[in-house]
Design an enzyme around this catalytic site. Structure first.
Site, PDB file in Angstrom:
ATOM      1  N   HIS A 298     -20.428   0.506 -41.173  1.00  0.00           N
ATOM      2  CA  HIS A 298     -19.764  -0.046 -39.993  1.00  0.00           C
ATOM      3  C   HIS A 298     -18.337  -0.349 -40.402  1.00  0.00           C
ATOM      4  O   HIS A 298     -18.083  -1.249 -41.207  1.00  0.00           O
ATOM      5  CB  HIS A 298     -20.481  -1.322 -39.526  1.00  0.00           C
ATOM      6  CG  HIS A 298     -19.967  -1.854 -38.230  1.00  0.00           C
ATOM      7  ND1 HIS A 298     -19.787  -3.198 -37.990  1.00  0.00           N
ATOM      8  CD2 HIS A 298     -19.580  -1.209 -37.093  1.00  0.00           C
ATOM      9  CE1 HIS A 298     -19.336  -3.366 -36.758  1.00  0.00           C
ATOM     10  NE2 HIS A 298     -19.196  -2.171 -36.199  1.00  0.00           N
ATOM     11  N   ASP A 302     -17.707  -6.221 -34.855  1.00  0.00           N
ATOM     12  CA  ASP A 302     -17.948  -6.268 -33.421  1.00  0.00           C
ATOM     13  C   ASP A 302     -17.813  -7.697 -32.939  1.00  0.00           C
ATOM     14  O   ASP A 302     -18.357  -8.628 -33.549  1.00  0.00           O
ATOM     15  CB  ASP A 302     -19.355  -5.731 -33.086  1.00  0.00           C
ATOM     16  CG  ASP A 302     -19.465  -4.232 -33.310  1.00  0.00           C
ATOM     17  OD1 ASP A 302     -18.422  -3.560 -33.377  1.00  0.00           O
ATOM     18  OD2 ASP A 302     -20.610  -3.743 -33.435  1.00  0.00           O
ATOM     19  N   HIS A 377     -18.582  -5.059 -25.765  1.00  0.00           N
ATOM     20  CA  HIS A 377     -18.080  -5.766 -26.948  1.00  0.00           C
ATOM     21  C   HIS A 377     -16.792  -5.078 -27.380  1.00  0.00           C
ATOM     22  O   HIS A 377     -16.461  -3.985 -26.917  1.00  0.00           O
ATOM     23  CB  HIS A 377     -19.103  -5.758 -28.090  1.00  0.00           C
ATOM     24  CG  HIS A 377     -19.295  -4.429 -28.725  1.00  0.00           C
ATOM     25  ND1 HIS A 377     -20.011  -3.405 -28.132  1.00  0.00           N
ATOM     26  CD2 HIS A 377     -18.842  -3.927 -29.915  1.00  0.00           C
ATOM     27  CE1 HIS A 377     -20.018  -2.341 -28.915  1.00  0.00           C
ATOM     28  NE2 HIS A 377     -19.308  -2.622 -30.007  1.00  0.00           N
ATOM     29  N   HIS A 379     -14.894  -3.453 -30.623  1.00  0.00           N
ATOM     30  CA  HIS A 379     -14.955  -2.996 -32.009  1.00  0.00           C
ATOM     31  C   HIS A 379     -13.532  -3.074 -32.562  1.00  0.00           C
ATOM     32  O   HIS A 379     -12.607  -2.431 -32.051  1.00  0.00           O
ATOM     33  CB  HIS A 379     -15.478  -1.551 -32.083  1.00  0.00           C
ATOM     34  CG  HIS A 379     -15.457  -0.991 -33.472  1.00  0.00           C
ATOM     35  ND1 HIS A 379     -16.428  -1.281 -34.397  1.00  0.00           N
ATOM     36  CD2 HIS A 379     -14.578  -0.148 -34.091  1.00  0.00           C
ATOM     37  CE1 HIS A 379     -16.175  -0.654 -35.528  1.00  0.00           C
ATOM     38  NE2 HIS A 379     -15.034   0.037 -35.363  1.00  0.00           N
TER      39      HIS A 379
END
Length: 395
Positions: A298, A302, A377, A379
């Site tokens: 990742h 987030d 959301h 990122h």
């Protein structure tokens, strides 16, 4: 009958267009976001594949077990049918023997009756002749001229009577033998009838079960076919998402290439403002991807902000990307100089355009659910020389 409930067929969720596209946007313009796909549709790809594989495996084992049981039952039915046919053949032979014995009984009864009548007549004749005077008796024997002739005639009559009695006894014994044989045959026939009925009943019961088992096998095959189709659909969906993931990597590499082409001068920022109001819901680093269900890197954090809430620039800089970016959805990249850049993904709206200068805290867009997203959301990434790094030391 075996009842097996098949799983519902899985649909194929639409996947975003692959590839990286950077389209300029007006400062206050709204780019239509891709319609949010329900989380279940996204996450179903890997989950459904795993479930379908397990279900197909179970269905195949169940079908194989049922087929084995059906084959065993077929063999039992064949043996039961053979036994039933054998008992039926035994009964047919006994019926023919019974008919023959019944004919013999009738014949022996007739012979016995004839012998009885003849014996009675002979006995009466002998009695009359034995009790009469010599001349009539001798006359009956053809006439005797001396005592010697009378003695011979008397012995002859006695012998004849014994033979008649012997013949009568022989006929009577033969008749009793036939009666005994008939009785034994009756007992044997009763036993064979019971065995034949039992064999026929067993064969009928096994054939009824055989029908049920065959239906169960057919049902299991249909379920297996259906689940195989479900598995194929799930694998196709997963393949689509895997292609999307590859496109995401290509998009990230494309962003890196864009940033590498930027001048590296200026002072590098070491601190950025928090870009949206909300908690950090997923940190930087290796994680189980919420869509593809595999361990993946990742490349940012987030932030669980509400749909449409403002997204702010982390620091002063120049917008180098503002447009759709594959899995990032609608994305903005700001070059802050000194090889440092920030990325804002999954936006629902752009508030800036490519080439525009922005200041720290300026609203540059709005939180959305575009790209590979399981819900609204933001990122947020920090990139150094185009490579994503952990944003937390910079916030």
């Amino acid at each position: 009958m075996l009842r097996i409930r098949a799983c519902a067929a899985l649909g194929v969720a639409p996947v975003m267009a692959l590839g990286l596209v950077f389209a300029p946007a007006g400062a206050a313009g709204r780019i239509p976001a891709r319609a949010a796909t329900p989380t279940a549709d996204f996450e179903a790809a890997s989950n459904d594949e795993a479930k379908a594989i397990a279900a197909v495996t179970v269905a195949r084992a169940r079908r194989a077990d049922l087929e084995s049981r059906a084959r065993d039952l077929d063999a039992q039915v064949a043996r039961a049918d053979a036994a039933s046919r054998a008992r039926a053949a035994d009964l047919d032979r006994l019926n023919r023997a019974k008919q023959a014995l019944e004919a013999r009984v009738v014949k022996s009864q007739a012979q016995l009756e004839v012998a009885r009548r003849r014996s009675g007549r002979n006995a009466a004749l002998l009695y009359r002749q034995a009790g009469a005077s010599a001349p009539p008796a001798l006359a009956a024997l053809g006439g005797a001229r001396s005592i010697r002739d009378a003695s011979v005639a008397s012995r002859y009559l006695s012998n004849v009577g014994e033979r008649v009695a012997a013949d009568l006894d022989a006929v009577r014994i033969a008749h009793l033998d036939v009666i005994d044989a008939q009785h034994a045959l009756k007992l044997r026939r009763h036993t064979v009838i019971e065995a034949a009925q039992a064999a026929a009943t067993e064969a009928a019961n096994l054939r009824a079960v055989q029908g049920t088992e065959r239906q169960a096998v057919d049902d299991a095959r249909q379920v297996e076919i259906h689940l195989a189709a479900v598995l194929a659909g799930a694998q196709a969906r997963k393949a689509e998402f895997e292609r999307a993931a590859a496109a995401n990597r290509a998009a990230s590499n494309g962003i890196t290439d864009v940033l590498h082409g930027r001048p590296a001068g200026g002072n590098a920022l070491r601190r950025f403002r928090f870009p949206a109001d909300g908690p950090i819901t997923s940190p930087f680093g290796e994680r189980m991807h919420p869509i593809f269900h595999t361990m993946r890197m990742h490349t940012g954090i987030d932030i669980g902000a509400g749909y449409g809430s403002p997204v702010r620039a982390g620091g002063d800089g120049v917008v180098v990307i503002a447009g759709p970016a594959s899995g990032y959805g609608n994305a903005i990249v700001v070059d802050h100089g000194g090889g440092i850049a920030t990325l804002y993904g999954h936006l629902s709206r752009f508030g800036v355009r490519q080439g525009q200068r922005v200041t720290a805290g300026q609203t540059i867009g709005a939180v959305g659910n575009t790209g590979n997203s399981t819900g609204p959301h933001l990122h947020f990434e920090v990139r150094v020389q185009g490579v994503p790094v952990d944003p937390m030391p910079y916030l």
